[in-house]
Each structure stands twice: as C-alpha cells, then as structure tokens.
Scaffold this motif. Structure first.
Motif, short mmCIF file in Angstrom:
data_model
loop_
_atom_site.label_atom_id
_atom_site.label_comp_id
_atom_site.label_asym_id
_atom_site.label_seq_id
_atom_site.Cartn_x
_atom_site.Cartn_y
_atom_site.Cartn_z
N VAL A 80 0.97 -1.16 -0.17
CA VAL A 80 0.06 -0.07 0.13
C VAL A 80 0.81 1.14 -0.16
O VAL A 80 1.65 1.39 0.73
CB VAL A 80 -0.82 0.01 1.36
N GLU A 81 0.58 2.11 -0.92
CA GLU A 81 1.34 3.47 -0.96
C GLU A 81 0.62 4.51 -0.18
O GLU A 81 1.43 5.33 0.33
CB GLU A 81 1.58 3.74 -2.45
N ALA A 82 -0.51 4.66 -0.32
CA ALA A 82 -1.19 5.85 0.61
C ALA A 82 -2.65 5.37 0.64
O ALA A 82 -3.40 4.53 0.00
CB ALA A 82 -1.32 6.81 -0.52
N ILE A 83 -3.12 6.13 1.85
CA ILE A 83 -4.69 5.77 2.22
C ILE A 83 -5.25 7.12 2.44
O ILE A 83 -4.42 8.06 3.11
CB ILE A 83 -4.60 4.96 3.29
N TRP A 84 -6.28 7.47 2.11
CA TRP A 84 -7.10 8.66 2.39
C TRP A 84 -8.67 8.47 2.33
O TRP A 84 -9.14 7.48 1.62
CB TRP A 84 -6.87 9.67 1.25
N GLY A 85 -9.50 9.13 2.94
CA GLY A 85 -10.95 8.88 3.15
C GLY A 85 -11.42 10.01 3.76
O GLY A 85 -10.82 11.24 4.18
N SER A 86 -12.81 10.32 3.45
CA SER A 86 -13.30 11.19 4.21
C SER A 86 -14.56 10.82 5.64
O SER A 86 -14.96 11.64 6.26
CB SER A 86 -14.21 11.86 3.25
N GLY A 87 -14.49 9.51 5.59
CA GLY A 87 -15.23 8.70 6.54
C GLY A 87 -15.11 7.46 6.60
O GLY A 87 -14.70 6.77 5.52
N ALA A 88 -15.62 6.40 7.56
CA ALA A 88 -15.78 5.22 7.57
C ALA A 88 -16.06 4.73 6.30
O ALA A 88 -15.89 3.46 5.78
CB ALA A 88 -16.24 4.68 8.68
N GLY A 89 -17.08 5.31 5.34
CA GLY A 89 -17.71 4.77 4.18
C GLY A 89 -17.23 5.27 3.00
O GLY A 89 -17.80 5.35 2.09
N ASP A 90 -16.02 5.94 3.15
CA ASP A 90 -15.38 6.45 2.08
C ASP A 90 -14.05 6.50 1.95
O ASP A 90 -13.33 7.50 2.46
CB ASP A 90 -15.95 7.88 1.85
N VAL A 91 -13.15 5.63 1.75
CA VAL A 91 -11.92 5.22 1.77
C VAL A 91 -11.30 4.71 0.61
O VAL A 91 -11.80 3.86 -0.04
CB VAL A 91 -11.38 4.02 2.82
N TYR A 92 -10.06 5.42 0.22
CA TYR A 92 -9.42 4.91 -1.07
C TYR A 92 -7.98 4.55 -0.61
O TYR A 92 -7.19 5.33 0.46
CB TYR A 92 -9.28 6.25 -1.78
N VAL A 93 -7.51 3.25 -1.27
CA VAL A 93 -6.15 2.93 -0.97
C VAL A 93 -5.48 2.79 -2.15
O VAL A 93 -6.00 2.21 -3.51
CB VAL A 93 -6.18 1.53 -0.25
N ALA A 94 -4.22 3.40 -2.36
CA ALA A 94 -3.25 3.33 -3.54
C ALA A 94 -2.38 2.19 -3.38
O ALA A 94 -1.50 2.22 -2.40
CB ALA A 94 -2.78 4.95 -3.93
N THR A 95 -2.34 1.63 -4.34
CA THR A 95 -1.22 0.52 -4.45
C THR A 95 -0.45 0.91 -5.86
O THR A 95 -0.76 1.65 -6.46
CB THR A 95 -1.40 -0.88 -4.40
N GLU A 96 0.59 0.18 -6.30
CA GLU A 96 1.33 0.44 -7.36
C GLU A 96 0.58 -0.01 -8.58
O GLU A 96 0.53 0.40 -9.79
CB GLU A 96 2.58 -0.40 -7.41
N GLY A 107 -3.02 0.14 -8.63
CA GLY A 107 -4.18 0.84 -8.79
C GLY A 107 -5.00 1.46 -7.43
O GLY A 107 -4.52 1.18 -6.61
N VAL A 108 -5.84 2.31 -7.63
CA VAL A 108 -6.40 2.81 -6.63
C VAL A 108 -7.82 2.24 -6.41
O VAL A 108 -8.83 1.98 -7.11
CB VAL A 108 -6.82 4.38 -6.69
N GLN A 109 -8.10 1.64 -5.21
CA GLN A 109 -9.36 1.11 -4.85
C GLN A 109 -10.24 1.75 -3.84
O GLN A 109 -9.68 2.57 -3.15
CB GLN A 109 -8.95 -0.44 -4.00
N HIS A 110 -11.51 1.72 -4.21
CA HIS A 110 -12.20 2.29 -2.90
C HIS A 110 -13.25 1.50 -2.23
O HIS A 110 -13.68 0.58 -2.59
CB HIS A 110 -13.24 3.29 -3.92
N PHE A 111 -13.35 1.97 -0.83
CA PHE A 111 -13.76 1.28 -0.02
C PHE A 111 -15.32 1.92 0.41
O PHE A 111 -15.36 3.07 0.99
CB PHE A 111 -13.22 0.83 1.15
N ASP A 112 -16.53 1.39 0.04
CA ASP A 112 -17.83 2.45 0.47
C ASP A 112 -18.41 2.25 1.78
O ASP A 112 -19.46 2.52 2.31
CB ASP A 112 -18.88 2.31 -0.64
N GLY A 113 -17.53 1.38 2.68
CA GLY A 113 -18.07 1.01 4.00
C GLY A 113 -18.44 -0.39 3.94
O GLY A 113 -18.72 -1.16 5.20
N ILE A 114 -18.79 -1.06 2.80
CA ILE A 114 -19.38 -2.39 2.61
C ILE A 114 -18.44 -3.27 1.67
O ILE A 114 -18.11 -4.24 2.21
CB ILE A 114 -20.84 -2.50 2.19
N ASP A 115 -18.15 -2.90 0.57
CA ASP A 115 -17.40 -3.50 -0.39
C ASP A 115 -16.13 -2.67 -1.00
O ASP A 115 -16.49 -1.51 -0.91
CB ASP A 115 -18.42 -3.90 -1.46
N TRP A 116 -15.28 -3.26 -1.78
CA TRP A 116 -14.19 -2.51 -2.40
C TRP A 116 -14.69 -2.55 -3.86
O TRP A 116 -15.33 -3.38 -4.30
CB TRP A 116 -13.10 -3.31 -2.35
#
Length: 130
Positions: A93-109, A111-120
């Motif tokens: 994992v290169e970076a993590i950012w979000g605006s709340g528990a149901g809005d998290v972004y994770v960057a790896t080499e 690609g960028v994945q989004h977590f909506d609180g339930i699924d990626w």
C-alpha cells in the motif's frame, strides 16, 4: 461647529484603529496539549512488516494501516476491537485517504481501490498517479 466635528473625527478614527491593533495583538489562552489525555499502548498486530507506509483513520473505531509486506496482505483495518487483514491487498500500500468510514481510498502500485463501507471497487486510476 464644522471644525469641531472635523477635529473629533480626526482624533476618533486613529484612536479606533489603534484600539483594533491592540486587540488583535492579544495572545490566545494557553491550551494544554490533547496528548496528555490520551493513553498509548503498544500493539503487536504487524509481526512481519518491513515498513508502515501510511496510516489513516476517521476515529478510534476506524483506523487503516498500509505497509510493505512480502506476499502477505498489506492493509489492515482496526474496528475498535481488533485488527483485520484485507486479503484483497497483496501488493504494498502506497497511500490511504478517506472522508469517513464509508469512503476510503487505497493506492497501490497496481491501482486505486475504493471502500464504500461495505465493499471494495476498482476506481480505474493507476496507483502510480497518486
């Protein structure tokens, strides 16, 4: 009467400006650091981690930690009770950012994945652009 009124205005304006500057020069009250109230404890949730790359959280029951690993999951989530591995992330994992528990972004080499609180989901954004 006009000259007296002009004199009062002439004195009043600079005096008012001086009072404003003096009021703005006041120092704020000393506030004790918040960290004095926090209790820190050591955890052993990452036994084979080479280096932690990023930490992000929206509160004490929503903390994300990304790290370099050697083929193991490289993202963990703390829900306030325990740490869970995110097996979806086998690359570092290169970076993590979000605006709340149901809005998290994770960057790896890869690609960028989004977590909506339930699924990626895959955002389609290449990770190297972050």
């Amino acid at each position: 009467m006009t000259s007296r009124h002009g004199f009062v205005t002439f004195i009043f304006i600079p005096f008012s400006i001086a009072l404003i500057f003096l009021a703005c020069d006041q120092k704020p009250a000393d506030v004790p650091p918040v960290s004095e109230e926090l209790r820190w404890s050591e955890i052993d949730a990452f036994p084979r981690v080479t280096a932690i790359t990023d930490v992000w959280g929206s509160g004490p029951d929503d903390v994300w930690v990304g790290y370099y690993s050697r083929g193991d999951a490289s993202l963990r989530h703390f829900d306030g009770q325990s740490w869970q591995w995110m097996p979806r992330f086998v690359e570092s994992v290169e970076a993590i950012w979000g605006s709340g528990a149901g809005d998290v972004y994770v960057a790896t080499e890869q690609g960028v994945q989004h977590f909506d609180g339930i699924d990626w989901s895959d955002t389609g954004v290449p990770g190297h652009q972050i």
